[in-house]
Design an enzyme around this catalytic site. Sequence first.
Site, short mmCIF file in Angstrom:
data_model
loop_
_atom_site.label_atom_id
_atom_site.label_comp_id
_atom_site.label_asym_id
_atom_site.label_seq_id
_atom_site.Cartn_x
_atom_site.Cartn_y
_atom_site.Cartn_z
N ALA A 150 0.84 -1.19 0.00
CA ALA A 150 0.00 0.00 0.00
C ALA A 150 0.88 1.25 0.00
O ALA A 150 1.88 1.32 0.71
CB ALA A 150 -0.91 0.00 1.23
N ARG A 151 0.52 2.19 -0.83
CA ARG A 151 1.22 3.46 -0.95
C ARG A 151 2.70 3.30 -1.30
O ARG A 151 3.54 4.09 -0.90
CB ARG A 151 1.06 4.29 0.33
N THR A 169 -11.30 -0.55 -11.43
CA THR A 169 -12.04 -1.63 -10.78
C THR A 169 -12.73 -1.19 -9.50
O THR A 169 -13.56 -1.93 -8.98
CB THR A 169 -11.09 -2.80 -10.45
N HIS A 221 -6.40 9.35 -8.06
CA HIS A 221 -6.02 8.65 -9.29
C HIS A 221 -6.45 9.44 -10.53
O HIS A 221 -5.68 9.58 -11.48
CB HIS A 221 -6.60 7.23 -9.32
#
Length: 185
Positions: free
Chosen positions: A11-12, A35, A50
Amino acid sequence: MGRLILVTGGARSGKSSFAERYAAKYGRKIAYIATSQVLDEEMRFRVGLHRSRRPADWDTYEAPFDAHEAVREAAAGHDMLLFDCLTVYISNLLCGLEDIEDSDRNYALVKRACDSLVAAVQAGSATLVAVTNEVGDGIVPMNRLAREFRDLSGLANQLLAKHAEEVYLVTAGIPVNIRQLEYKL
């Protein structure tokens, strides 16, 4: 035949931004296969981050389920597809089940979904850059759903990596092509 590139990391870790830069560098007409589902404010914030990084000329396909169909459709008019992300897709599939008690059925569902993605990529001529989380490096989760998700995400990563020409592990924003470092038996 299309190409598959897999980008994984924690993550990240910077995996999505690396995948975006990769797609921008090597693609001419780019499609983004999204998604995630925006079900709360926190997810709305993440999706916004995003979106803000993507160029306006990238086409977006929403594919929380049946992503292989979006891949086939997008591949018809694009040379580069960015699929973000596989683990959210797996989560969608698992959370869409009435119960998660049948591990054999869950395994078959994820395998079928991954096989369909690979087949969709191979049927076209576009390159698919698939982003995924590396979720197996932590402790064993306490609840059934989390364990099933971790195990099936690991399975999905292996299934896609098997067909990927390049596999990048991103840590602290630094991508390493682990396919080049692969030990072959």
